[in-house]
Write an enzyme that holds these catalytic residues in place. Sequence first.
Site, PDB file in Angstrom:
ATOM      1  N   THR A 168       0.837  -1.215   0.000  1.00  0.00           N
ATOM      2  CA  THR A 168       0.000   0.000   0.000  1.00  0.00           C
ATOM      3  C   THR A 168       0.869   1.261   0.000  1.00  0.00           C
ATOM      4  O   THR A 168       0.514   2.263  -0.605  1.00  0.00           O
ATOM      5  CB  THR A 168      -0.958   0.047   1.214  1.00  0.00           C
ATOM      6  OG1 THR A 168      -0.201  -0.101   2.414  1.00  0.00           O
ATOM      7  CG2 THR A 168      -2.017  -1.039   1.138  1.00  0.00           C
TER       8      THR A 168
ATOM      9  N   ARG B  56      -8.883  -4.941   1.751  1.00  0.00           N
ATOM     10  CA  ARG B  56      -9.801  -4.874   2.894  1.00  0.00           C
ATOM     11  C   ARG B  56      -9.633  -3.660   3.803  1.00  0.00           C
ATOM     12  O   ARG B  56     -10.390  -3.524   4.761  1.00  0.00           O
ATOM     13  CB  ARG B  56      -9.703  -6.170   3.709  1.00  0.00           C
ATOM     14  CG  ARG B  56     -10.259  -7.340   2.943  1.00  0.00           C
ATOM     15  CD  ARG B  56     -10.198  -8.649   3.662  1.00  0.00           C
ATOM     16  NE  ARG B  56     -10.740  -9.706   2.812  1.00  0.00           N
ATOM     17  CZ  ARG B  56     -10.097 -10.260   1.795  1.00  0.00           C
ATOM     18  NH1 ARG B  56      -8.858  -9.889   1.514  1.00  0.00           N
ATOM     19  NH2 ARG B  56     -10.661 -11.190   1.049  1.00  0.00           N
TER      20      ARG B  56
ATOM     21  N   GLN C 138       1.161 -13.365  -1.170  1.00  0.00           N
ATOM     22  CA  GLN C 138      -0.181 -13.404  -1.755  1.00  0.00           C
ATOM     23  C   GLN C 138      -0.281 -12.322  -2.827  1.00  0.00           C
ATOM     24  O   GLN C 138      -1.294 -12.217  -3.497  1.00  0.00           O
ATOM     25  CB  GLN C 138      -1.229 -13.133  -0.670  1.00  0.00           C
ATOM     26  CG  GLN C 138      -1.190 -14.122   0.469  1.00  0.00           C
ATOM     27  CD  GLN C 138      -2.135 -13.685   1.582  1.00  0.00           C
ATOM     28  OE1 GLN C 138      -3.334 -13.902   1.519  1.00  0.00           O
ATOM     29  NE2 GLN C 138      -1.594 -13.059   2.603  1.00  0.00           N
TER      30      GLN C 138
ATOM     31  N   ILE D  31       0.466  -9.960  -6.178  1.00  0.00           N
ATOM     32  CA  ILE D  31       0.520 -10.267  -7.601  1.00  0.00           C
ATOM     33  C   ILE D  31       1.256  -9.160  -8.346  1.00  0.00           C
ATOM     34  O   ILE D  31       1.203  -9.090  -9.569  1.00  0.00           O
ATOM     35  CB  ILE D  31      -0.924 -10.417  -8.155  1.00  0.00           C
ATOM     36  CG1 ILE D  31      -1.765  -9.169  -7.817  1.00  0.00           C
ATOM     37  CG2 ILE D  31      -1.589 -11.661  -7.550  1.00  0.00           C
ATOM     38  CD1 ILE D  31      -3.168  -9.181  -8.398  1.00  0.00           C
ATOM     39  N   ASP D  32       1.943  -8.280  -7.567  1.00  0.00           N
ATOM     40  CA  ASP D  32       2.500  -7.064  -8.169  1.00  0.00           C
ATOM     41  C   ASP D  32       3.969  -7.148  -8.549  1.00  0.00           C
ATOM     42  O   ASP D  32       4.513  -6.210  -9.139  1.00  0.00           O
ATOM     43  CB  ASP D  32       2.269  -5.861  -7.237  1.00  0.00           C
ATOM     44  CG  ASP D  32       2.828  -6.086  -5.824  1.00  0.00           C
ATOM     45  OD1 ASP D  32       3.804  -6.855  -5.663  1.00  0.00           O
ATOM     46  OD2 ASP D  32       2.278  -5.486  -4.871  1.00  0.00           O
TER      47      ASP D  32
ATOM     48  N   HIS E 112      -0.616 -16.469  -5.469  1.00  0.00           N
ATOM     49  CA  HIS E 112      -1.808 -16.023  -6.207  1.00  0.00           C
ATOM     50  C   HIS E 112      -1.472 -15.528  -7.608  1.00  0.00           C
ATOM     51  O   HIS E 112      -2.222 -14.747  -8.191  1.00  0.00           O
ATOM     52  CB  HIS E 112      -2.539 -14.938  -5.410  1.00  0.00           C
ATOM     53  CG  HIS E 112      -3.118 -15.455  -4.121  1.00  0.00           C
ATOM     54  ND1 HIS E 112      -3.511 -14.641  -3.090  1.00  0.00           N
ATOM     55  CD2 HIS E 112      -3.361 -16.720  -3.695  1.00  0.00           C
ATOM     56  CE1 HIS E 112      -3.972 -15.381  -2.083  1.00  0.00           C
ATOM     57  NE2 HIS E 112      -3.885 -16.638  -2.426  1.00  0.00           N
TER      58      HIS E 112
ATOM     59  N   CYS F 210      -5.804 -22.045 -24.781  1.00  0.00           N
ATOM     60  CA  CYS F 210      -4.582 -22.718 -25.249  1.00  0.00           C
ATOM     61  C   CYS F 210      -3.350 -22.364 -24.420  1.00  0.00           C
ATOM     62  O   CYS F 210      -2.277 -22.916 -24.643  1.00  0.00           O
ATOM     63  CB  CYS F 210      -4.330 -22.384 -26.715  1.00  0.00           C
ATOM     64  SG  CYS F 210      -3.880 -20.658 -26.986  1.00  0.00           S
TER      65      CYS F 210
ATOM     66  N   SER G 231      -4.400  -9.448   6.003  1.00  0.00           N
ATOM     67  CA  SER G 231      -5.528  -9.553   6.927  1.00  0.00           C
ATOM     68  C   SER G 231      -5.662 -10.989   7.443  1.00  0.00           C
ATOM     69  O   SER G 231      -6.390 -11.228   8.402  1.00  0.00           O
ATOM     70  CB  SER G 231      -6.825  -9.125   6.223  1.00  0.00           C
ATOM     71  OG  SER G 231      -7.029  -9.915   5.072  1.00  0.00           O
TER      72      SER G 231
HETATM   73  P1  NAD Z   1      -5.998  -7.584   2.546  1.00  0.00           P
HETATM   74  O1  NAD Z   1      -6.379  -6.408   1.718  1.00  0.00           O
HETATM   75  O2  NAD Z   1      -7.062  -8.549   2.928  1.00  0.00           O
HETATM   76  O3  NAD Z   1      -5.346  -7.086   3.898  1.00  0.00           O
HETATM   77  C1  NAD Z   1      -4.330  -6.119   3.932  1.00  0.00           C
HETATM   78  C2  NAD Z   1      -3.860  -6.035   5.357  1.00  0.00           C
HETATM   79  O4  NAD Z   1      -2.704  -5.220   5.418  1.00  0.00           O
HETATM   80  C3  NAD Z   1      -4.896  -5.425   6.303  1.00  0.00           C
HETATM   81  O5  NAD Z   1      -4.915  -6.183   7.494  1.00  0.00           O
HETATM   82  C4  NAD Z   1      -4.368  -3.995   6.531  1.00  0.00           C
HETATM   83  O6  NAD Z   1      -4.674  -3.539   7.826  1.00  0.00           O
HETATM   84  C5  NAD Z   1      -2.881  -4.208   6.391  1.00  0.00           C
HETATM   85  N1  NAD Z   1      -2.134  -3.054   5.878  1.00  0.00           N
HETATM   86  C6  NAD Z   1      -2.464  -2.229   4.861  1.00  0.00           C
HETATM   87  N2  NAD Z   1      -1.463  -1.365   4.629  1.00  0.00           N
HETATM   88  C7  NAD Z   1      -0.487  -1.633   5.542  1.00  0.00           C
HETATM   89  C8  NAD Z   1       0.793  -1.090   5.779  1.00  0.00           C
HETATM   90  N3  NAD Z   1       1.284  -0.082   5.073  1.00  0.00           N
HETATM   91  N4  NAD Z   1       1.538  -1.638   6.790  1.00  0.00           N
HETATM   92  C9  NAD Z   1       1.062  -2.651   7.555  1.00  0.00           C
HETATM   93  N5  NAD Z   1      -0.148  -3.221   7.344  1.00  0.00           N
HETATM   94  C10 NAD Z   1      -0.905  -2.721   6.342  1.00  0.00           C
HETATM   95  O7  NAD Z   1      -4.773  -8.287   1.809  1.00  0.00           O
HETATM   96  P2  NAD Z   1      -4.342  -9.821   1.785  1.00  0.00           P
HETATM   97  O8  NAD Z   1      -4.363 -10.384   3.157  1.00  0.00           O
HETATM   98  O9  NAD Z   1      -3.085  -9.865   1.002  1.00  0.00           O
HETATM   99  O10 NAD Z   1      -5.486 -10.555   0.942  1.00  0.00           O
HETATM  100  C11 NAD Z   1      -6.024  -9.983  -0.202  1.00  0.00           C
HETATM  101  C12 NAD Z   1      -5.789 -10.703  -1.518  1.00  0.00           C
HETATM  102  O11 NAD Z   1      -5.714  -9.687  -2.473  1.00  0.00           O
HETATM  103  C13 NAD Z   1      -4.505 -11.439  -1.651  1.00  0.00           C
HETATM  104  O12 NAD Z   1      -4.848 -12.701  -2.018  1.00  0.00           O
HETATM  105  C14 NAD Z   1      -3.747 -10.785  -2.809  1.00  0.00           C
HETATM  106  O13 NAD Z   1      -3.550 -11.732  -3.837  1.00  0.00           O
HETATM  107  C15 NAD Z   1      -4.657  -9.770  -3.389  1.00  0.00           C
HETATM  108  N6  NAD Z   1      -4.148  -8.392  -3.579  1.00  0.00           N
HETATM  109  C16 NAD Z   1      -2.865  -8.174  -3.954  1.00  0.00           C
HETATM  110  C17 NAD Z   1      -2.409  -6.878  -4.117  1.00  0.00           C
HETATM  111  C18 NAD Z   1      -0.975  -6.671  -4.524  1.00  0.00           C
HETATM  112  O14 NAD Z   1      -0.418  -7.519  -5.210  1.00  0.00           O
HETATM  113  N7  NAD Z   1      -0.351  -5.579  -4.115  1.00  0.00           N
HETATM  114  C19 NAD Z   1      -3.255  -5.803  -3.906  1.00  0.00           C
HETATM  115  C20 NAD Z   1      -4.591  -6.046  -3.525  1.00  0.00           C
HETATM  116  C21 NAD Z   1      -5.005  -7.364  -3.363  1.00  0.00           C
END
Ligand code: NAD
Length: 254
Positions: A30, A38, A105, A107-108, A123, A134, A199
């Site tokens: 993020t 989430r 998890q 995908i970036d 993921h 194909c 999360s």
């Molecule tokens: P999630 O969105 O469910 O949870 C993110 C968690 O990180 C939350 O608990 C939040 O409080 C915490 N968080 C957010 N920013 C933070 C920071 N700067 N420092 C510390 N904590 C922070 O994400 P998830 O558990 O990875 O599950 C979501 C699914 O979405 C995954 O399967 C993933 O594949 C996918 N996803 C990936 C990306 C990416 O590749 N960057 C982005 C969005 C979703």
Amino acid sequence: MTGTDPIAAAARLVAASRRTIALTGAGISTESGVPDFRSPTGVWSKYDPAEFSYQNFVARAEARRKYWRWSREMYPAMRDAAPNPGHLALAALERRGLLRCVITQNIDGLHQRAGSTDVIELHGNALRAGCLGCGKEWPRDEVQRWMEEDGVLEPTCDACGGPLKPRTISFGQAMPEAETRRAFMEAAASELLIAIGSSLVVFPAASLVPAAKQHGAGIILVNRTPTDYDGIADQVLRGEAGAVLPALLAALPA
Ligand code: NAD
């Protein structure tokens, strides 16, 4: 630093462990400008995850067009993102021989761009797209150009006409077997698991935490908010991954 300083306590766990692994989620990215799912400003605050199931994607042209509209909107943030100090700290831990692998998890592709060399992608990866018929693959950039420049709404394969989908795992889609197997093997063999920015509600990835714990590993959680597994963690580091992980690195003995 005092004996109760969480960062110092976590650094002692890292220093004492002979086999440490990391599990990362969207939260580590993020601070690179890639929204998570989430958080209050996350992607699921704007979209309904049920609409993006794999079954929906395969069954309905309308669902594919909706998915690609969303993907077209989301992709540039991922494409243009750069690794942040959290990703860089994990790469530095690996270079120092203190981190065996990163199970992600995400995908970036940001761990690889930060310099981590052993990254297990549970993921998939959003930087490529592939044909569900194909298997032919394209860089995701190219598919983005078809949509942005040629007005394509639902990209299809030029070889077999099948639907294209980013090489990511959607809800309801099977996890990649080799990566999943290795992730659980690493969790079982680890002495310490550091879960960062997840999360921990998406399974089976989240169950790596209790799996490692059951095999005797220590658990460090890094998150800005509580998770369901805080209670089994040896150390919870509350805060931003981009600040906490460099602080952890700095607290380790040179
Ligand atoms: P999630 O969105 O469910 O949870 C993110 C968690 O990180 C939350 O608990 C939040 O409080 C915490 N968080 C957010 N920013 C933070 C920071 N700067 N420092 C510390 N904590 C922070 O994400 P998830 O558990 O990875 O599950 C979501 C699914 O979405 C995954 O399967 C993933 O594949 C996918 N996803 C990936 C990306 C990416 O590749 N960057 C982005 C969005 C979703």
